[in-house]
Design an enzyme around this catalytic site. Structure first.
Site, PDB file in Angstrom:
ATOM      1  CE  LYS A  46       8.105 -11.042   0.813  1.00 51.08           C
ATOM      2  NZ  LYS A  46       7.342 -10.424  -0.291  1.00 51.08           N
ATOM      3  N   PRO A  47       9.950  -6.986  -0.942  1.00 50.76           N
ATOM      4  CG  PRO A  47      10.167  -6.101  -3.097  1.00 50.76           C
ATOM      5  CD  PRO A  47      10.884  -6.932  -2.072  1.00 50.76           C
ATOM      6  CD  GLU A  90       4.750  -0.116  12.942  1.00 48.13           C
ATOM      7  OE1 GLU A  90       3.540   0.116  13.062  1.00 48.13           O
ATOM      8  OE2 GLU A  90       5.618   0.376  13.681  1.00 48.13           O
ATOM      9  CG  LEU A  91       1.101  -6.538  12.967  1.00 51.13           C
ATOM     10  CD1 LEU A  91       0.775  -7.614  13.983  1.00 51.13           C
ATOM     11  CD2 LEU A  91       1.779  -7.153  11.745  1.00 51.13           C
ATOM     12  CD  GLU A 140      -6.389  -3.197   8.145  1.00 51.37           C
ATOM     13  OE1 GLU A 140      -6.016  -4.378   7.999  1.00 51.37           O
ATOM     14  OE2 GLU A 140      -5.599  -2.259   8.290  1.00 51.37           O
ATOM     15  CB  CYS A 172      -2.154   0.307   8.575  1.00 50.74           C
ATOM     16  SG  CYS A 172      -0.882   1.563   8.499  1.00 50.74           S
ATOM     17  CG  ASN A 190      -0.462  -0.144   2.494  1.00 50.85           C
ATOM     18  OD1 ASN A 190       0.725  -0.449   2.646  1.00 50.85           O
ATOM     19  ND2 ASN A 190      -1.262   0.081   3.501  1.00 50.85           N
TER      20      ASN A 190
END
Ligand code: NAD
Length: 474
Positions: free
Chosen positions: A172-173, A248-249, A378, A282, A149
């Site tokens: 690793k994208p 970071e979730l 979410e 997020c 994102n």
């Protein structure tokens, strides 16, 4: 400059037999074929990061900072090209993509400064002739795993801190958006970041490559941004080797508007908090909670503002809301909205996504209840959900009724209420009359199921360092 499409390992561009397609989310056109890194290539990247670590960690902090500063400048000088690339692979409107490039560069600038300020401490000793000192040392080679994102900013927020601290890394994208990370690797190469310090391994299979990377014994820390479900898996995988983990979730942000709020300011904040990046953030406002006296007025103003949003291809003039990222996102939005309507939510604007187009026009739903999945999960798309609250206590209870705790927003003119509500909300970040909290200088991160650790700010570097304490006599 050509589009980088291959892995970047040990300072070299490495192509392999297997490739995967990157598609424009707007029309699904193939925009690149990218190297699908094998397990052996991931191992080679980890080896390179481990070999580069001793020299990088002993390089003086100000020198590491200087390279980070140059990297920031290169990003900013290339803003237009990087923004266009981001719009192509992620879909976001070009103005937002340009804002992301500047935001991403701001982490590099910030950590360039922090590289000079990795202070230790001295402690008053307990015995005569004894000296107690503490230094901060880099944790070692790190694995950085990032989502689609914010392809640049989610990477620089980690990479800036890691490099400033003296760590080397393998990034690793996300499989949907590897091109931004590869463009950044090109700039790292150009400014002279030494071979092996930064490595990028794109992959079609995040679970396979991510697991290989995390499992490598030389990796001493994993920093992950993504879904809570994958974050949980990563935390478990790091248990055996006792690796440092930052997570970071996902979020489920409440956006509360109290009866005494400045409604125009609240509306402006709501539009940013909800629709930035097509709601795929997020920190997106997920649940609007309106105190009864202003609920009708705010709802009407919001529906009118949503009606003016232009939806379409991110590179077209005046587009406010781009496409969602992929088929799975459209299907998820269709399911959440359909379920909410079937359970009694009222559609005030838009229509449930139908068909397979990734262009989802904004939707506003009123009368949402806590048992609906759209309130508990979410949303990650351009959908507003509205509930009313009887009073302040009810608003706080509704806001905290979630496993997530990344950010919470509220609007009120009352200073005492600002302090009271901010203290009561269970979130790592609070926006008070503010719809956009993210900035490089402030600690970004969540509580509860939204993660562990903080990124950005002076705290962001702590997760990449170990404290070493020395007791000296004589
Ligand atoms: P995701 O969890 O599906 O994927 C994130 C990354 O993890 C990708 O690179 C993916 O390839 C990789 N991955 C997938 N399975 C893996 C596994 N088993 N082991 C290791 N790596 C694996 O998330 P996404 O859909 O790309 O991103 C959206 C999510 O990210 C949302 O929940 C959003 O809230 C969250 N997010 C959080 C923040 C934050 O700072 N808190 C910022 C942006 C996005």
């Amino acid at each position: 400059m050509a589009l980088a499409r291959t892995a970047y390992v040990d300072g070299r561009w490495v192509d392999q037999a297997q490739h995967f397609e990157v598609r424009d989310p707007f029309d699904r056109a193939v925009i690149a074929e990218v190297t699908d890194s094998s397990d052996e290539l991931v191992d080679a990247a980890v080896d390179a990061a481990a070999r580069a670590f001793p020299a990088w960690r002993t390089r003086p902090g100000p020198e590491r900072g200087k390279l980070l500063g140059q990297l920031a400048q290169r990003m900013l000088a290339d803003e237009r090209r990087l923004a266009e690339l981001c719009t192509r692979e992620n879909g976001k409107p070009t103005a937002e993509a340009a804002a992301e490039v500047r935001y991403a560069a701001s982490f590099l600038t910030w950590f360039a400064g922090e590289a000079e300020r990795i202070y230790g401490e001295t402690i008053p000793a307990t015995h005569p002739g004894q000296r107690l000192t503490v230094v901060r040392e880099p944790v070692g080679p790190c694995a950085l795993i990032t989502p689609w994102n914010f392809p640049y900013a989610m990477l620089t927020r980690k990479l800036g801190a890691a490099l400033a601290a003296g760590c080397t890394l393998v990034a690793k994208p996300a499989e949907q958006t590897p091109l931004g990370a590869l463009a950044l690797a090109e700039l790292c190469h150009e400014v002279g970041i030494p071979a092996g310090v930064v490595n990028v391994v794109p992959s079609a299979d995040g679970a396979r490559t991510g697991s290989r990377l995390i499992g490598a014994p030389q990796i001493r820390k994993v920093s992950f941004t993504g879904s809570t479900a994958v974050g949980r898996l990563i935390l478990r995988s790091c248990a055996d080797d006792i690796k440092r983990v930052s997570l970071e979730l996902g979020g489920n942000a409440p956006f509360v508007v109290f009866g005494d709020a400045d409604l125009e300011a609240a509306l402006r904040g709501a539009m940013v908090a909800k629709f930035r990046n097509t709601g795929q953030s997020c920190v997106a406002a997920n649940r609007f909670i309106l105190e009864a006296p202003i609920a009708d007025a705010f709802t009407q103003a919001l529906v009118a503002a949503v009606g003016k949003l232009k939806v379409g291809r991110g590179s077209d003039d005046g587009v406010d809301v781009g496409p969602v990222i992929d088929d799975a996102s459209v299907a998820k939005l269709g399911k959440l909205v359909g379920d909410a309507i079937a359970r009694g939510a009222r559609l005030l604007h838009g229509a449930p996504p139908a068909g397979t187009s990734h262009v989802v026009a904004p939707i506003v739903l009123a009368g949402v209840t806590p048992d609906m999945a759209i309130w508990r999960e979410e949303i990650f798309g351009p959908v507003v959900t509205l509930r009313t609250a009887a009073d302040e206590a009810d608003a706080i209870a509704q806001a905290n009724d979630t496993d997530a705790g990344l950010v919470a927003y509220f609007y009120t003119r009352d200073g005492a209420r600002q302090a009271r509500v901010a203290e009561a909300l269970e979130a790592g970040m609070i926006g008070i009359n503010e719809g956009l909290v993210s900035t490089a200088q402030a600690p970004f991160g969540g509580v509860k199921h939204s993660g562990l650790g903080r990124e950005g700010s002076r705290h962001g570097i702590e997760d990449y360092t170990n404290l070493k304490y020395m007791a000296t006599r004589g």
